[in-house]
Write an enzyme that holds these catalytic residues in place. Structure first.
Site, PDB file in Angstrom:
ATOM      1  N   SER A   1       0.770  -1.194  -0.186  1.00  0.00           N
ATOM      2  CA  SER A   1       0.017  -0.064   0.242  1.00  0.00           C
ATOM      3  C   SER A   1       0.843   1.164   0.026  1.00  0.00           C
ATOM      4  CB  SER A   1      -0.739  -0.071   1.220  1.00  0.00           C
ATOM      5  OG  SER A   1      -1.639   1.236   1.539  1.00  0.00           O
ATOM      6  N   TYR A  30      -1.639  -1.772  10.718  1.00  0.00           N
ATOM      7  CA  TYR A  30      -1.776  -1.789   9.333  1.00  0.00           C
ATOM      8  C   TYR A  30      -0.851  -1.051   8.560  1.00  0.00           C
ATOM      9  CZ  TYR A  30      -3.679  -1.407   4.443  1.00  0.00           C
ATOM     10  OH  TYR A  30      -3.569  -1.550   2.984  1.00  0.00           O
TER      11      TYR A  30
END
Length: 253
Positions: free
Chosen positions: A138, A151
């Site tokens: 990401s 995360y």
């Protein structure tokens, strides 16, 4: 024909990967927790594109999830031309307020299962000419992320790990790529409780566009889909880290 194994295939970016690879004529092994959705997807891909699609229901948050998946592949002796480690999840909230077990499960899926699956399947990938691995990270990988601390950290691991593997394996016939999408229009936003944040409400790419770029550049070390996402990553490299983490926290508000 050798297969491509795709984790997290039942929805979102994973489902789009399945459609675009099948349109290339690629045989697939699909895995996720939701077997019924996988079977429906497999039936659609087979009828539309005539490809072979195998389905394996597996929970990669479970300690033995990867081992069960690998045993099934090895028992069937399916050759592998590619591995797409797409399975992963996030959650929004303060580290000390989110349930510990959910955050540990996030580490298990986003990091431990990805590492284990890659290690166990590398011999099969080496057995095919010009094979590849795509690890889905990401743009969160490039800075700390207040309100999504675990995360962001998990995706930073995926990026660093995958960059190292790209260099280690580039002369072995296995190319390793890290896909670093920004906000993407999938159910991830709802599941991670970030659909109403500034980050996702301002702009989100389609999953179709993200996957097209990932597959077109599947042998590049890092793929950041979308000009805006690339600009954000590049500007972050020029900014002090205290600024990038504060901006990330503001975007999660």
């Amino acid at each position: 024909m050798a297969y491509i194994l795709l984790t997290g295939a039942s929805s979102g970016i994973g489902e789009v990967f399945a459609h675009q690879l099948a349109a290339e004529g690629q045989d697939l092994i699909l895995t996720a927790r939701r077997e019924e959705r996988l079977q429906d997807l497999a039936s659609t891909l087979t009828s539309q594109h005539g490809v072979k699609v195998e389905v394996i229901a597996a929970d990669l948050a479970a300690a033995d999830g990867v081992d069960q998946l690998v045993r099934r592949i090895e028992s069937a002796d399916w050759p592998l031309a590619g591995l797409i480690n797409n399975a992963g999840f996030g959650d929004r909230g303060r580290f000390d307020e989110l349930p510990l077990q959910r955050q540990l499960a996030m580490i298990q899926v986003n990091i431990s299962s990805l590492v284990s699956l890659t290690w166990q399947l590398l011999p099969r990938l080496r057995g095919q000419r010009d094979s590849f691995v795509i690890n889905v990270a990401s743009t969160a990988a490039f800075q700390g992320g207040p309100k999504m601390a675990v995360y962001y950290a998990s995706k930073a691991f995926v990026l660093s790990f995958s960059e190292a593997l790209h260099e280690e394996l580039k002369h072995s016939g296995v190319r390793v790529s890290t896909l670093c999408p920004g906000p993407t229009a999938t159910e991830f936003a709802q599941q991670a409780n970030v659909a109403d944040t500034k980050l996702f409400s301002s702009s989100a790419m389609s999953a179709e566009a993200v996957v097209r770029q990932a597959l077109a550049r599947r042998r590049s070390a890092i793929v950041i889909p979308g000009l805006l996402n690339r600009l954000m990553v590049w500007s972050g490299k020029l900014s002090p880290r205290w600024m990038t983490r504060r901006i990330a926290g503001w975007l999660q508000a």
